[in-house]
Design a protein around this motif. Structure first.
Motif, PDB file in Angstrom:
ATOM      1  N   ARG A   4     -47.580  27.244  38.223  1.00 19.99           N
ATOM      2  CA  ARG A   4     -48.883  27.588  38.789  1.00 19.99           C
ATOM      3  C   ARG A   4     -48.714  28.693  39.817  1.00 19.99           C
ATOM      4  O   ARG A   4     -48.001  28.524  40.808  1.00 19.99           O
ATOM      5  CB  ARG A   4     -49.535  26.376  39.445  1.00 19.99           C
ATOM      6  N   SER A  35     -48.728  29.342  34.085  1.00 21.93           N
ATOM      7  CA  SER A  35     -49.268  28.357  33.142  1.00 21.93           C
ATOM      8  C   SER A  35     -48.269  27.915  32.074  1.00 21.93           C
ATOM      9  O   SER A  35     -48.598  27.065  31.247  1.00 21.93           O
ATOM     10  CB  SER A  35     -50.546  28.861  32.459  1.00 21.93           C
ATOM     11  N   SER A  36     -47.075  28.486  32.054  1.00 26.76           N
ATOM     12  CA  SER A  36     -46.081  28.075  31.070  1.00 26.76           C
ATOM     13  C   SER A  36     -45.440  26.756  31.483  1.00 26.76           C
ATOM     14  O   SER A  36     -45.519  26.334  32.639  1.00 26.76           O
ATOM     15  CB  SER A  36     -45.009  29.153  30.904  1.00 26.76           C
ATOM     16  N   LEU A  37     -44.810  26.089  30.510  1.00 30.15           N
ATOM     17  CA  LEU A  37     -44.101  24.847  30.769  1.00 30.15           C
ATOM     18  C   LEU A  37     -42.607  25.128  30.863  1.00 30.15           C
ATOM     19  O   LEU A  37     -42.028  25.721  29.944  1.00 30.15           O
ATOM     20  CB  LEU A  37     -44.369  23.830  29.664  1.00 30.15           C
ATOM     21  N   PRO A  79     -38.923  23.146  31.665  1.00 24.01           N
ATOM     22  CA  PRO A  79     -38.270  21.867  31.950  1.00 24.01           C
ATOM     23  C   PRO A  79     -37.354  21.972  33.168  1.00 24.01           C
ATOM     24  O   PRO A  79     -36.621  22.949  33.326  1.00 24.01           O
ATOM     25  CB  PRO A  79     -37.465  21.596  30.677  1.00 24.01           C
ATOM     26  N   HIS A  82     -45.293  17.330  39.098  1.00 27.99           N
ATOM     27  CA  HIS A  82     -44.476  18.176  38.216  1.00 27.99           C
ATOM     28  C   HIS A  82     -45.105  19.549  38.013  1.00 27.99           C
ATOM     29  O   HIS A  82     -45.119  20.091  36.896  1.00 27.99           O
ATOM     30  CB  HIS A  82     -44.229  17.508  36.865  1.00 27.99           C
ATOM     31  N   THR A  83     -45.640  20.083  39.102  1.00 31.58           N
ATOM     32  CA  THR A  83     -46.158  21.445  39.089  1.00 31.58           C
ATOM     33  C   THR A  83     -45.213  22.327  39.894  1.00 31.58           C
ATOM     34  O   THR A  83     -44.817  21.969  41.002  1.00 31.58           O
ATOM     35  CB  THR A  83     -47.564  21.516  39.702  1.00 31.58           C
ATOM     36  N   PRO A 120     -40.848  18.441  31.736  1.00 24.84           N
ATOM     37  CA  PRO A 120     -41.704  19.636  31.729  1.00 24.84           C
ATOM     38  C   PRO A 120     -42.466  19.801  33.038  1.00 24.84           C
ATOM     39  O   PRO A 120     -43.039  18.851  33.569  1.00 24.84           O
ATOM     40  CB  PRO A 120     -42.671  19.367  30.568  1.00 24.84           C
ATOM     41  N   HIS A 121     -42.444  21.013  33.562  1.00 27.57           N
ATOM     42  CA  HIS A 121     -43.191  21.368  34.766  1.00 27.57           C
ATOM     43  C   HIS A 121     -44.100  22.551  34.443  1.00 27.57           C
ATOM     44  O   HIS A 121     -43.673  23.490  33.766  1.00 27.57           O
ATOM     45  CB  HIS A 121     -42.249  21.754  35.906  1.00 27.57           C
ATOM     46  N   THR A 122     -45.318  22.500  34.925  1.00 30.12           N
ATOM     47  CA  THR A 122     -46.270  23.585  34.707  1.00 30.12           C
ATOM     48  C   THR A 122     -46.167  24.601  35.839  1.00 30.12           C
ATOM     49  O   THR A 122     -46.198  24.237  37.016  1.00 30.12           O
ATOM     50  CB  THR A 122     -47.715  23.054  34.649  1.00 30.12           C
TER      51      THR A 122
END
Length: 244
Positions: free
Chosen positions: A103, A90-92, A94, A118-119, A99-101
């Motif tokens: 998962r 769940s962190s962001l 880059p 961008h996951t 920014p990518h989350t």
């Protein structure tokens, strides 16, 4: 049997390797530099130690006095540190400045991959998530930055003999006198104009292995966004250096 002769000790051997702060002991790195013109104190780029640089004729005790006199300054510097980028679910994170989350998808197969939204998906056991993200970014960095180095080499006519990635916490890149350029894999998290600046900076060292006026003139000629890139690294670089 010849008795072992102990190595002579120097005053620098007695310097402490940490300073006591309200939060506890904090590491101190002592450096004796023949090129240093003055005594200096700074927080490392990774924000994980205080670096005290001693010029040739400055006694260690003078450096220790400087360290102790700046106790409050050190506390303020640590309080102002940007939060480290964490490789957790769940962190962001880059990637090329975007920014990518993260998962975690333990039921999936395929390791780590990025989708169009961008996951950054990470499969497998949660205990290995951070390591898998780090390995993925390092592999991506070698491919992406290596390709960009090749493109900029062709554009500038400055080509290194060899290229390698580094896991460094104090430098974004380096260029040896033998023509070997090394880049920090954490640059994969920076925007493309910052990546280009660091690469062009190191390519310029192939012609000028110093930081002379001629060197900076060449950098400015090749990189029109030098000032913006240096400001970005100053403001955001410490968080990247602390990424883990």
């Amino acid at each position: 049997m010849t008795p072992r002769v102990p190595r002579p000790t120097s005053p620098e051997d007695a310097l402490p390797d940490s300073i006591l702060l309200p939060s506890g002991p904090f590491p101190v790195t002592w450096r004796r530099s023949a090129r240093a013109r003055r005594l200096s104190l700074r927080l490392s780029r990774a924000g994980d130690s205080i670096i005290v640089t001693l010029p040739p004729r400055v006694p260690p005790q003078t450096g220790l006095s400087l360290l102790n006199a700046h106790h409050d300054w050190i506390v303020r510097q640590l309080q102002q540190r940007p939060a480290a980028i964490c490789f957790t679910s769940s962190s962001l994170i880059p990637v090329n400045g975007v920014p990518h989350t993260v998962r975690h998808t333990p039921e999936e197969r395929g390791g780590v991959w990025i989708d169009a939204d961008h996951t950054l998906h990470v499969s497998g056991d949660a205990d290995f998530l951070a390591r898998r993200v780090r390995d993925f970014l390092q592999t991506l960095a070698y491919k992406h930055l290596g390709q960009r180095l090749l493109e900029l080499s062709g554009r500038t006519g400055l080509a290194p003999r060899t290229f390698a990635m580094r896991d460094a916490v104090s430098r974004w890149g380096s260029c040896s006198t033998a023509g070997r350029i090394m880049l920090n894999w954490r640059l994969i998290m920076a925007p493309s104009f910052v990546q280009d600046y660091v690469i062009l900076h190191e390519l310029a060292h192939l012609k000028h292995h110093n930081h002379s006026a001629h060197f900076w003139a060449l950098v400015d000629q090749m990189c029109l966004t030098r000032n913006e890139a240096e400001l970005w690294l100053k403001n955001h670089g410490p968080a990247l250096m602390r990424a883990a």
